[in-house]
Design a protein around this motif. Structure first.
Motif, PDB file in Angstrom:
ATOM      1  N   LEU A  16       0.846  -1.186   0.000  1.00 24.50           N
ATOM      2  CA  LEU A  16       0.000   0.000   0.000  1.00 24.50           C
ATOM      3  C   LEU A  16       0.884   1.240   0.000  1.00 24.50           C
ATOM      4  O   LEU A  16       2.071   1.159   0.323  1.00 24.50           O
ATOM      5  N   GLN A  17       0.292   2.370  -0.297  1.00 23.28           N
ATOM      6  CA  GLN A  17       0.999   3.649  -0.278  1.00 23.28           C
ATOM      7  C   GLN A  17       0.096   4.677   0.389  1.00 23.28           C
ATOM      8  O   GLN A  17      -1.079   4.771   0.039  1.00 23.28           O
ATOM      9  N   THR A  18       0.622   5.401   1.363  1.00 23.71           N
ATOM     10  CA  THR A  18      -0.175   6.483   1.928  1.00 23.71           C
ATOM     11  C   THR A  18      -0.432   7.518   0.836  1.00 23.71           C
ATOM     12  O   THR A  18       0.332   7.633  -0.126  1.00 23.71           O
ATOM     13  N   ARG A  19      -1.502   8.266   0.999  1.00 20.87           N
ATOM     14  CA  ARG A  19      -1.860   9.333   0.065  1.00 20.87           C
ATOM     15  C   ARG A  19      -1.789  10.670   0.796  1.00 20.87           C
ATOM     16  O   ARG A  19      -1.918  10.728   2.023  1.00 20.87           O
ATOM     17  N   TRP A  20      -1.619  11.713   0.060  1.00 13.53           N
ATOM     18  CA  TRP A  20      -1.578  13.066   0.631  1.00 13.53           C
ATOM     19  C   TRP A  20      -2.834  13.309   1.466  1.00 13.53           C
ATOM     20  O   TRP A  20      -2.769  13.849   2.568  1.00 13.53           O
ATOM     21  N   ALA A  21      -3.984  12.881   0.961  1.00 12.58           N
ATOM     22  CA  ALA A  21      -5.253  13.112   1.651  1.00 12.58           C
ATOM     23  C   ALA A  21      -5.387  12.305   2.951  1.00 12.58           C
ATOM     24  O   ALA A  21      -6.274  12.584   3.747  1.00 12.58           O
ATOM     25  N   ASP A  22      -4.518  11.315   3.167  1.00 12.92           N
ATOM     26  CA  ASP A  22      -4.592  10.509   4.394  1.00 12.92           C
ATOM     27  C   ASP A  22      -4.127  11.283   5.627  1.00 12.92           C
ATOM     28  O   ASP A  22      -4.545  10.979   6.736  1.00 12.92           O
ATOM     29  N   ASN A  23      -3.212  12.242   5.432  1.00 14.33           N
ATOM     30  CA  ASN A  23      -2.676  13.002   6.569  1.00 14.33           C
ATOM     31  C   ASN A  23      -3.729  13.946   7.140  1.00 14.33           C
ATOM     32  O   ASN A  23      -4.549  14.497   6.408  1.00 14.33           O
ATOM     33  N   ASP A  24      -3.670  14.156   8.439  1.00 13.19           N
ATOM     34  CA  ASP A  24      -4.553  15.143   9.053  1.00 13.19           C
ATOM     35  C   ASP A  24      -3.739  16.357   9.488  1.00 13.19           C
ATOM     36  O   ASP A  24      -2.532  16.446   9.235  1.00 13.19           O
ATOM     37  N   ILE A  25      -4.356  17.274  10.138  1.00 13.95           N
ATOM     38  CA  ILE A  25      -3.708  18.520  10.541  1.00 13.95           C
ATOM     39  C   ILE A  25      -2.553  18.303  11.516  1.00 13.95           C
ATOM     40  O   ILE A  25      -1.676  19.129  11.648  1.00 13.95           O
ATOM     41  N   TYR A  26      -2.530  17.128  12.171  1.00 12.97           N
ATOM     42  CA  TYR A  26      -1.479  16.823  13.130  1.00 12.97           C
ATOM     43  C   TYR A  26      -0.263  16.183  12.480  1.00 12.97           C
ATOM     44  O   TYR A  26       0.693  15.823  13.172  1.00 12.97           O
ATOM     45  N   GLY A  27      -0.311  15.993  11.153  1.00 11.21           N
ATOM     46  CA  GLY A  27       0.853  15.493  10.431  1.00 11.21           C
ATOM     47  C   GLY A  27       1.000  13.989  10.390  1.00 11.21           C
ATOM     48  O   GLY A  27       2.074  13.485  10.066  1.00 11.21           O
ATOM     49  N   HIS A  28      -0.073  13.259  10.701  1.00 13.61           N
ATOM     50  CA  HIS A  28      -0.017  11.801  10.601  1.00 13.61           C
ATOM     51  C   HIS A  28      -1.284  11.295   9.917  1.00 13.61           C
ATOM     52  O   HIS A  28      -2.256  12.027   9.765  1.00 13.61           O
ATOM     53  N   VAL A  29      -1.260  10.035   9.518  1.00 13.80           N
ATOM     54  CA  VAL A  29      -2.427   9.444   8.869  1.00 13.80           C
ATOM     55  C   VAL A  29      -3.590   9.419   9.864  1.00 13.80           C
ATOM     56  O   VAL A  29      -3.443   8.926  10.985  1.00 13.80           O
TER      57      VAL A  29
END
Length: 142
Positions: A16-29
């Protein structure tokens, strides 16, 4: 809280690959992204095994329970491995156990589960697992 499994405890691994949209305002998925990963892992396995016809199959799986425990943060961009095994097969239900690993790590960043009840596509009433689905599930059962 410590993880209860390692990579070796799972029978199916999906890159799998994380996506830009997965991050939240706290800088993690964000936690909701993990459920998207879990859904992707289960359905990729079932479709690739010929066990689930998402367009024309007589049965469909409905999620009736989910859960997730988090152990280490993930962030974009990061390569991951999603892991899957089956803990229990019933007449019309399945308990999937899943984990998300940072690529090349043996301890999971998260562990979770889904319970699907398989139902008739038209009536939405519980249906026995078709043979192809049952056989695919047995291959990854604990």
């Amino acid at each position: 809280m410590k993880a209860t499994t390692t990579r070796a405890d799972y029978k199916h691994i999906l890159p799998l690959q994380t996506r830009w949209a997965d991050n939240d305002i706290y800088g993690h998925v964000n936690n909701v992204a993990y459920y998207g990963y879990f859904d992707t892992i289960v359905n990729e396995y079932l479709i690739s095994e010929g066990a689930l016809d998402i367009h024309h199959g007589e049965v469909i799986g409905l999620v009736v329970e989910t859960g997730c425990k988090y152990f280490a943060p993930l962030e974009f961009p990061q390569k991951l491995d999603g892991a899957l095994r089956v803990a229990k097969i019933g007449n019309s239900s399945v308990r999937y156990e899943l984990a998300i690993f940072k690529q090349d790590e043996d301890a999971p960043a998260a562990e979770g589960h889904f319970i699907h009840v398989y139902v008739d596509r038209r009536t939405r009433r519980p249906a026995s697992l078709p043979e192809t689905l049952h056989n695919a599930l047995v291959r990854i059962t604990l």
